[in-house]
Scaffold this active site. Sequence first.
Site, short mmCIF file in Angstrom:
data_model
loop_
_atom_site.label_atom_id
_atom_site.label_comp_id
_atom_site.label_asym_id
_atom_site.label_seq_id
_atom_site.Cartn_x
_atom_site.Cartn_y
_atom_site.Cartn_z
N GLU A 23 0.85 -1.19 0.00
CA GLU A 23 0.00 0.00 0.00
C GLU A 23 0.89 1.24 0.00
O GLU A 23 1.61 1.48 0.96
CB GLU A 23 -0.91 0.00 1.23
N ARG A 74 1.04 10.41 1.04
CA ARG A 74 1.51 11.37 2.04
C ARG A 74 2.73 12.15 1.56
O ARG A 74 3.27 12.97 2.30
CB ARG A 74 1.85 10.66 3.36
N LYS A 107 -10.94 -1.26 6.79
CA LYS A 107 -9.69 -1.04 7.51
C LYS A 107 -10.03 -0.60 8.93
O LYS A 107 -10.82 0.33 9.11
CB LYS A 107 -8.87 0.03 6.79
#
Length: 213
Positions: A41, A45, A129
């Site tokens: 993943e 950011r 999640k």
Amino acid sequence: MMTLSSVVRGPALLPIIQADTPTQAVQIATALQQGGIGSVEVVLRTQQALGAITAIRSALPELLVGAGTILSAADAKAATAAGAQFLVSPASTPHLLEAMLATGVPIAPGVATPSEIAMACEFGLTEVKFFPAHLSGGIAMLKALSGVFQQVRFCPTGGINQQNLADFIALPNVFVAGGSWLTPDKLVHTQDWAQISALAEQATVLANQYKAA
């Protein structure tokens, strides 16, 4: 609707990649793959995150590459355009869920409360999640949720490490465990790819003891 669990490759692990450049992302992904990891993943950011997704897809075609930290419809569209094969968010809102579903790729929206899980279920989602896992109740919370939301499976992320991985991944309602413990900043900055591979290999062995690869 294709689920994330149906496409995850390799062990039930979803390491996070946060890279400053596409080249660095490929180096991290290569180290993880050499340790047995089949899915990663890339979190949105950094400014080069989208380029990192594209670069990993090109360099390592056998690796499943998704995008994390999806916070808006624009993020969802940009990530899939860059080649993301699945989307993960740290939170859930009706608009965000609609936008993620519209991409057509598997998704795992972020939840931390029963109400958020119920909302995801209303959208037909049964894989989410659980974030931040440790701060949101961890193992005890996931056990408590299992009785109420019997059809829901979780990807716990946040506070997971080599020491507690087995406890999380052994839970029947956990289909994959995510986190950054396999790609610590120190090892990335020192380019200690061999150590990242070693951590990945240890986690892979552990994960395969509890979940079939």
